[in-house]
Design a protein around this motif. Structure first.
Motif, PDB file in Angstrom:
ATOM      1  N   ASP A   1     180.432  63.969  59.547  1.00  0.00           N
ATOM      2  CA  ASP A   1     181.209  64.368  60.733  1.00  0.00           C
ATOM      3  C   ASP A   1     181.195  63.286  61.800  1.00  0.00           C
ATOM      4  N   ALA A   2     181.307  62.028  61.377  1.00  0.00           N
ATOM      5  CA  ALA A   2     181.321  60.915  62.321  1.00  0.00           C
ATOM      6  C   ALA A   2     182.693  60.271  62.419  1.00  0.00           C
ATOM      7  N   ALA A   3     183.667  60.791  61.697  1.00  0.00           N
ATOM      8  CA  ALA A   3     184.992  60.181  61.724  1.00  0.00           C
ATOM      9  C   ALA A   3     185.731  60.563  62.997  1.00  0.00           C
ATOM     10  N   CYS A   4     186.876  59.880  63.201  1.00  0.00           N
ATOM     11  CA  CYS A   4     187.614  60.041  64.453  1.00  0.00           C
ATOM     12  C   CYS A   4     187.990  61.496  64.687  1.00  0.00           C
ATOM     13  N   GLY A   5     187.678  62.011  65.880  1.00  0.00           N
ATOM     14  CA  GLY A   5     188.011  63.370  66.252  1.00  0.00           C
ATOM     15  C   GLY A   5     187.019  64.407  65.817  1.00  0.00           C
TER      16      GLY A   5
ATOM     17  N   LYS B   1     191.060  53.325  57.890  1.00  0.00           N
ATOM     18  CA  LYS B   1     190.237  53.905  56.840  1.00  0.00           C
ATOM     19  C   LYS B   1     189.296  54.925  57.463  1.00  0.00           C
ATOM     20  N   THR B   2     189.097  56.041  56.789  1.00  0.00           N
ATOM     21  CA  THR B   2     188.128  57.007  57.307  1.00  0.00           C
ATOM     22  C   THR B   2     186.726  56.525  56.981  1.00  0.00           C
ATOM     23  N   ARG B   3     185.849  56.620  57.966  1.00  0.00           N
ATOM     24  CA  ARG B   3     184.461  56.214  57.809  1.00  0.00           C
ATOM     25  C   ARG B   3     183.567  57.324  58.334  1.00  0.00           C
TER      26      ARG B   3
END
Length: 382
Positions: free
Chosen positions: A339-343, A332-334
């Protein structure tokens, strides 16, 4: 020059105290005050001998990194930007869930690996963090969150070394930091709940297995060398066959009986049925349920030239893996609204840092964050 005690694991602190003529139990007391109670002033350490407290004042400190900004997502995710000097900054992210609290920690300012889909890699590499700078992210976050959430017990149950940087390229600072996280006199985290994520530095995977085995996650992102060479340049040095073999060797020492493979889903690049079947074949070449896949929605940024795979494509890809007996989940995107999500970490950190650090020095914005007990997210914008 004062010594930052956050730079020491317990053994290092015992050696430091021995140099002061102090017994090991004093190091244990000091370690507990720093990490379990979050003390930053020696006068607060009431069970230390006054003579030792006075001695420490002249030669040591407990120094966190200045907080440039704090942002809170609508889903409860919190991102902190820390100033590490010379116009550089690193980010740490807290992700709350019903059954755990996970902190994503950085190991480098920037990253030298240069994965095509990662905004941090596009920033370039500035320097390795010290052990104290890695530990300081956990030290600050844990004790801030206890005050913010008005809780006495531990808030952070899991740490993932998945922030900025390639942890295994900063090995000498990483391992003492991991030992602090695991130590019962500090944060007491289970080896199963501390994860090092790597893009695949084979010799260092083998070293970690011997020195401090924790959970291992590997950024795979492709089923074959030709494609992975274009997405993860490190594959040119350590191709997939070598990487998979290292993962198998690691299993003999790992606290979990599986390796997690991270796979960023890129539209039209690595998300076809053919790619899924190639992954199955590569995994099944080694018998047993020895790995799990975590499919990660790509978080686009302009310089990548890439797009996120569509949801139905991700589901179809996952079905092929699951039907073949390869346990697969979709992350799940969090925190993507901050702008704290993966990558996404530090896509424009350098420009923001220069402005924010100047503002912070003028207005001392980070002090309320260190002292606050439940204040709302501080948001600083240029």
């Amino acid at each position: 020059m004062t010594v930052n005690l956050l730079d020491f694991d317990l053994e290092g602190l015992a050696v430091f105290c021995d140099g002061l003529g102090e017994k090991r139990f004093r190091a244990v007391q000091l370690f507990r005050w720093i990490h379990q109670k979050g003390a930053s002033q020696f006068d607060d350490m009431s069970d230390l001998a006054k003579s030792l407290r006075e001695k420490l004042k002249g030669i040591a400190c407990i120094q966190a990194m200045p907080v440039v900004s704090q942002h809170m997502s609508a889903d409860g995710t919190i991102k902190w930007l820390f100033d590490v000097g010379d116009g550089n900054a690193v980010e740490a992210v807290f992700i709350p869930e019903a059954d755990r609290g996970t902190l994503c920690v950085s190991s480098q300012a920037g990253c030298a690996v240069g994965c095509r889909f990662c905004s941090t890699g596009h920033q370039g590499f500035s320097r390795n963090l010290t052990t104290g700078e890695i530990v300081a992210q956990l030290w600050f976050a844990e004790h801030f969150l206890r005050k913010h959430l008005k809780r006495d017990e531990r808030v952070i149950s899991n740490v993932v070394m998945m922030g900025m940087g390639e942890p295994l390229q900063n090995y000498n600072a990483l391992v003492p930091a991991l030992r602090v996280m695991l130590d019962d006199h500090a944060y007491g985290l289970s080896r199963r709940r501390v994860t090092v994520s790597t893009s695949g530095i084979v010799p260092m995977i083998d070293r970690l297995a011997q020195d401090c085995p924790v959970a291992l996650a590997v950024s795979l992102h492709a089923p074959n060398d030709a494609l992975r060479d274009t997405l993860v340049p490190l594959n040119l040095k350590y191709p997939l066959a070598q990487l998979v073999a290292a993962c198998h060797r690691y299993l003999a020492h790992a606290p979990r009986d599986f390796i997690t493979f991270e796979y960023c889903m890129l539209d039209g690049v690595n998300d076809s049925d053919a790619c899924a079947r190639q992954l199955v074949a590569r995994i099944q070449a080694h018998p047993g349920a020895w790995c799990k896949f975590n499919l990660i929605p790509f978080n686009p940024f302009p310089a990548s030239g890439l797009l996120r795979s569509k949801p139905d494509r991700v589901q179809a890809f996952a079905k092929i893996l699951n039907d073949a007996g390869v346990i697969t989940t979709i992350r799940k995107t969090r925190g993507d609204d901050i702008d704290a999500a993966c990558g996404q970490l530090a896509g424009d950190v350098k420009d923001r840092t220069r402005v924010m650090v100047r503002m912070e020095r003028n207005r001392n914005l980070h002090a309320p964050l260190l002292a606050a007990s439940g204040n709302q997210a501080e948001e600083v914008s240029a």
